[in-house]
Design a protein around this motif. Structure first.
Motif, short mmCIF file in Angstrom:
data_model
loop_
_atom_site.label_atom_id
_atom_site.label_comp_id
_atom_site.label_asym_id
_atom_site.label_seq_id
_atom_site.Cartn_x
_atom_site.Cartn_y
_atom_site.Cartn_z
N ALA A 44 18.13 14.20 -3.21
CA ALA A 44 18.65 13.01 -2.52
C ALA A 44 18.54 11.76 -3.40
CB ALA A 44 17.88 12.79 -1.23
N LYS A 45 19.28 10.74 -3.00
CA LYS A 45 19.09 9.42 -3.56
C LYS A 45 17.87 8.78 -2.91
CE LYS A 45 22.90 9.46 -6.03
NZ LYS A 45 22.82 9.49 -7.52
N PRO A 46 17.18 7.88 -3.59
CA PRO A 46 15.96 7.29 -3.02
C PRO A 46 16.15 6.72 -1.61
CG PRO A 46 16.11 6.72 -5.32
CD PRO A 46 17.40 7.42 -4.98
N GLU A 47 17.23 5.99 -1.40
CA GLU A 47 17.44 5.33 -0.11
C GLU A 47 17.73 6.33 1.01
OE1 GLU A 47 18.89 2.40 -3.28
OE2 GLU A 47 18.92 4.58 -2.92
N ALA A 48 18.09 7.57 0.67
CA ALA A 48 18.42 8.59 1.67
C ALA A 48 17.22 9.45 2.04
CB ALA A 48 19.55 9.48 1.15
N THR A 49 16.08 9.24 1.41
CA THR A 49 14.90 10.03 1.73
C THR A 49 14.16 9.41 2.91
OG1 THR A 49 13.37 8.80 0.31
CG2 THR A 49 14.65 10.58 -0.72
N PRO A 50 13.37 10.19 3.63
CA PRO A 50 12.58 9.62 4.72
C PRO A 50 11.54 8.61 4.26
CG PRO A 50 11.97 11.92 4.34
CD PRO A 50 13.20 11.66 3.54
N PHE A 51 11.18 8.65 2.98
CA PHE A 51 10.17 7.73 2.46
C PHE A 51 10.68 6.29 2.38
CE2 PHE A 51 9.40 11.98 0.75
CZ PHE A 51 8.09 12.19 1.19
N GLY A 66 0.82 -1.21 0.00
CA GLY A 66 0.00 0.00 0.00
C GLY A 66 0.85 1.25 0.00
N TYR A 67 1.94 1.21 0.74
CA TYR A 67 2.80 2.39 0.82
C TYR A 67 3.51 2.64 -0.52
CZ TYR A 67 5.98 5.84 2.82
OH TYR A 67 6.66 7.00 3.10
N VAL A 68 3.94 1.58 -1.19
CA VAL A 68 4.53 1.75 -2.51
C VAL A 68 3.51 2.40 -3.46
CG1 VAL A 68 5.41 0.54 -4.54
CG2 VAL A 68 6.22 -0.10 -2.26
N ALA A 69 2.26 1.95 -3.38
CA ALA A 69 1.22 2.56 -4.22
C ALA A 69 1.05 4.04 -3.88
CB ALA A 69 -0.10 1.81 -4.03
N GLN A 70 1.11 4.38 -2.59
CA GLN A 70 1.08 5.79 -2.18
C GLN A 70 2.21 6.58 -2.82
OE1 GLN A 70 1.09 7.40 1.82
NE2 GLN A 70 -0.51 5.97 2.43
N LEU A 71 3.41 6.03 -2.77
CA LEU A 71 4.56 6.73 -3.34
C LEU A 71 4.37 6.98 -4.84
CD1 LEU A 71 7.44 4.83 -1.50
CD2 LEU A 71 6.45 7.06 -0.90
N ASN A 72 3.79 6.02 -5.52
CA ASN A 72 3.54 6.20 -6.95
C ASN A 72 2.46 7.26 -7.21
OD1 ASN A 72 5.37 4.35 -8.19
ND2 ASN A 72 4.09 2.65 -7.49
N LEU A 105 9.84 -5.66 -2.64
CA LEU A 105 9.22 -4.43 -2.14
C LEU A 105 10.24 -3.30 -2.05
CD1 LEU A 105 6.94 -6.01 0.61
CD2 LEU A 105 6.15 -4.73 -1.39
N ARG A 106 11.46 -3.65 -1.63
CA ARG A 106 12.50 -2.61 -1.57
C ARG A 106 12.79 -2.06 -2.97
NH1 ARG A 106 15.05 -6.11 2.55
NH2 ARG A 106 14.88 -5.02 4.57
N ALA A 107 12.89 -2.94 -3.93
CA ALA A 107 13.15 -2.49 -5.30
C ALA A 107 12.00 -1.62 -5.81
CB ALA A 107 13.36 -3.69 -6.21
N ALA A 108 10.77 -2.01 -5.48
CA ALA A 108 9.61 -1.23 -5.91
C ALA A 108 9.61 0.14 -5.25
CB ALA A 108 8.32 -1.98 -5.56
N ALA A 109 10.03 0.20 -3.98
CA ALA A 109 10.10 1.48 -3.28
C ALA A 109 11.15 2.39 -3.89
CB ALA A 109 10.39 1.26 -1.80
N VAL A 110 12.32 1.83 -4.17
CA VAL A 110 13.39 2.63 -4.78
C VAL A 110 12.92 3.18 -6.13
CG1 VAL A 110 15.68 2.52 -5.81
CG2 VAL A 110 15.27 1.48 -3.57
N LYS A 111 12.26 2.34 -6.90
CA LYS A 111 11.76 2.77 -8.22
C LYS A 111 10.72 3.88 -8.06
CE LYS A 111 10.03 0.73 -12.54
NZ LYS A 111 8.82 1.56 -12.77
N ALA A 112 9.76 3.70 -7.12
CA ALA A 112 8.71 4.69 -6.92
C ALA A 112 9.28 6.02 -6.44
CB ALA A 112 7.68 4.17 -5.92
#
Length: 582
Positions: free
Chosen positions: A198-205, A151-157, A224-231
């Motif tokens: 920032a780089k994706p991994e360095a953001t609070p998201f 759900g959170y990945v969908a939010q990010l998108n 899920l981690r890969a999807a988060a980085v992509k989003a």
């Protein structure tokens, strides 16, 4: 965090409830009718995803709210229809519990409708908070299941769509001169830039993905981690970059120069609506200004007594300079400040059973304010599960004020009061919404309570508490001065410097907060006055029967309510002989 106040005076102060809250009348079908109204609206409101950012029991929604103008208009229509339905529910047909629900719910819905009527959504930021930074609160929720992460990945998108709608609203506000004053926006783009650059991994998201539950299979965690980085990389960061360009190139340069809310479109009515929302009273700006001046005079007398106690040779301005500059009163490291805050919180734990019969099951963490927000953030903030302590600019964070701050933000203040309310069973979900006059009034009362509890160990800490009392009383003067009486920013800053021990940095950030967030600063002292007055009335009426634990339990058991509802409940507490709710 969502902080919905109470609202329209006409919807609150003409209620028979306020005068005769529990008239003897056999409930008819009114309870069922009222429940049908608020249960239906609450279910719809949850689908709008506008509430419960504070509720850690909620799952993670798969989309962000629709905030476009058409959606806002539809919400206003729904809430105004609800108010018409409530007019058709006779109070005499309600049980005592549902009369309280009606008073709270009517004021809450009226506030929501009024905010849309004034198109408050066109100004989704102030010097203290913003829609983009508020999104990071979702990342602090506990993520328990694979669905939460998905759900959170969908939010990010969904961030680009959400930001576009917010920017469209801000442009509409800009076109009619409805923005925070330009002076209060300086530097506030830093919280956008820290993501945009920032780089994706360095953001609070990305924070929820750093430590995932072991119950989620490793392969699924990796996916899920890969999807988060992509989003974050393809949607969140570009949306922040676009927002940053808009803020720097269009919004801030064209924001209004005027400070006063009364200079905004339909300004007098708008400012009065904020007074009613944040104080749940029918007072006007002139009345509140006079109350503030009178209360400040009382606190100044208490300050003078402390100065005599420590044998200070000089006047109040000299004493304030001494407090602001003597290094003994300031932590040397952020860790020292955090540890001192933890020590005060644990001192409260040792006294809690003497003053409260019911304690919350929820615990709270003490953590520093995120560094990108800290330069513009208040000294601390608390809520369910967290007490944020600002460790930025340590010479601005006086140790003599830390006990009062800790009591306010952690326990028995926000991180205590909110969970007590949320842990009540059998209460409608809408009752968990935050009413500032009650919540901030209780937190300020908690600071005063520290004197009875023995939390303050030195006269300087007592003075720190008094300085904080003066800080909140002075808000009655400053907020109304800025928004109704033509005060300048410098005039407001000088008033705080002359009447409190706050540092220059704190004074500057606080005044900008009051300028950009009209009315909210009025909540604290008026709310505390209502609780103190209710306690004095109960003590006088009950005499030896008065039990401080029963009184506190009764106040906290209510949860956030308009101040007239609190007064009525304590009247019943007195009529019942001081019996607590448990």
């Amino acid at each position: 965090m969502t902080k919905i106040g109470a609202a329209l005076a006409a919807c609150l102060f003409v209620l028979p409830f306020a005068a005769t809250p529990f008239a003897a009348a056999a409930p008819g079908d009114g309870d069922a009718r009222l429940r049908a109204i608020y249960e239906s609206e609450w279910q719809w409101r949850q689908q709008q995803r506008l509430e419960n950012e504070e509720d850690e029991t909620d799952g993670i929604a798969a989309a962000l709210p629709q905030v476009d103008a058409a959606s806002q208009a539809a919400r206003r229509e729904r809430w105004e229809d609800v108010l018409r339905q409530l007019d058709g529910v006779p109070e005499a047909d309600l049980s005592p519990a549902e009369r309280i629900n009606l008073a709270v719910y009517r004021a809450q819905v009226a506030a929501l409708a009024t905010n849309v009527r004034f198109r408050e959504y066109e100004k989704p930021l102030n010097a203290d908070s913003s829609f983009w930074f508020n999104m990071t609160y979702e990342a602090r929720k506990p993520f328990r299941t694979q669905d939460d992460y998905a759900g959170y990945v969908a939010q990010l998108n969904d961030v680009p769509r959400y930001f576009r709608e917010q920017v469209a609203n801000m442009r509409a506000g800009l076109a009619r001169g409805f923005t925070p004053p330009k002076v209060t926006l300086a530097g506030r783009d830093a919280t956008i830039a820290v993501v945009a650059e920032a780089k994706p991994e360095a953001t609070p998201f990305y924070a929820p993905f750093k430590d995932m539950p072991a119950t989620i299979p490793a392969a699924e965690q990796a996916r899920l981690r890969a999807a988060a980085v992509k989003a974050i990389g393809e949607h969140v960061i570009p949306a922040h970059a676009e927002l940053l360009r808009f803020m720097r190139g269009e919004y801030v340069p064209r924001a209004t120069q005027d400070l006063a809310a009364e200079r905004l479109p339909d300004g007098k009515a708008y400012y009065q609506s904020k007074i009613v929302e944040y104080t749940t009273t029918g007072l006007n700006a002139d009345e509140i200004h006079r109350i503030g001046l009178a209360e400040m005079a009382k606190i100044r007398a208490e300050m003078a007594a402390v100065m005599q106690q420590v044998k200070f040779d000089g006047d109040l301005p000299a004493f304030l300079r001494f407090l602001r500059t003597d290094p003994r009163f300031y932590a040397k490291t952020p860790e020292e400040l955090l540890m001192r805050a933890a020590w005060v919180a644990k001192k409260f734990d040792g006294k809690a059973g003497q003053y409260f019969g019911r304690l919350p099951r929820s615990r709270f963490a003490i953590i520093p304010v995120p560094p990108d927000q800290a330069p513009y953030y208040t000294s601390g903030r608390g809520g369910p599960g967290v007490y944020l302590v600002n460790t930025y600019d340590l010479p601005s964070r006086a140790l003599y004020s830390l006990p009062a701050l800790t009591l306010h933000e952690s326990a028995p203040g926000h991180a205590f009061q909110m969970p007590v309310a949320m842990e009540q069973r059998g209460r409608p979900a809408f009752r968990n919404a935050y009413i500032s006059a009650y919540g901030e009034g209780w937190a300020l009362y908690s600071e005063r309570l520290g004197t009875e509890m023995g939390i303050y160990e030195t006269p300087y800490e007592v003075f720190g508490m008094l300085s904080y009392q003066a800080w909140r009383a002075s808000r009655l003067v400053v907020d109304t001065g800025i928004h109704s009486k033509g005060w300048t920013r410098e005039q407001a800053q000088r008033y705080l410097m002359d009447n409190t021990a706050l540092s220059r940095h704190e004074v500057e950030t606080e005044v900008d907060r009051y300028i950009s967030w009209p009315g909210q600063a009025l909540s604290y002292y008026l709310g505390q006055m209502a609780i103190v007055d209710a306690r004095k009335k109960a003590e006088a009426a009950l005499g030896a029967k008065f039990d401080i634990r029963a009184f506190h339990d009764t106040v906290l058991e209510l949860g956030s309510v308009p101040l007239p509802v609190l007064k009525a409940r304590i009247d019943r507490f007195i009529d019942e002989g001081g019996k607590g709710p448990y």
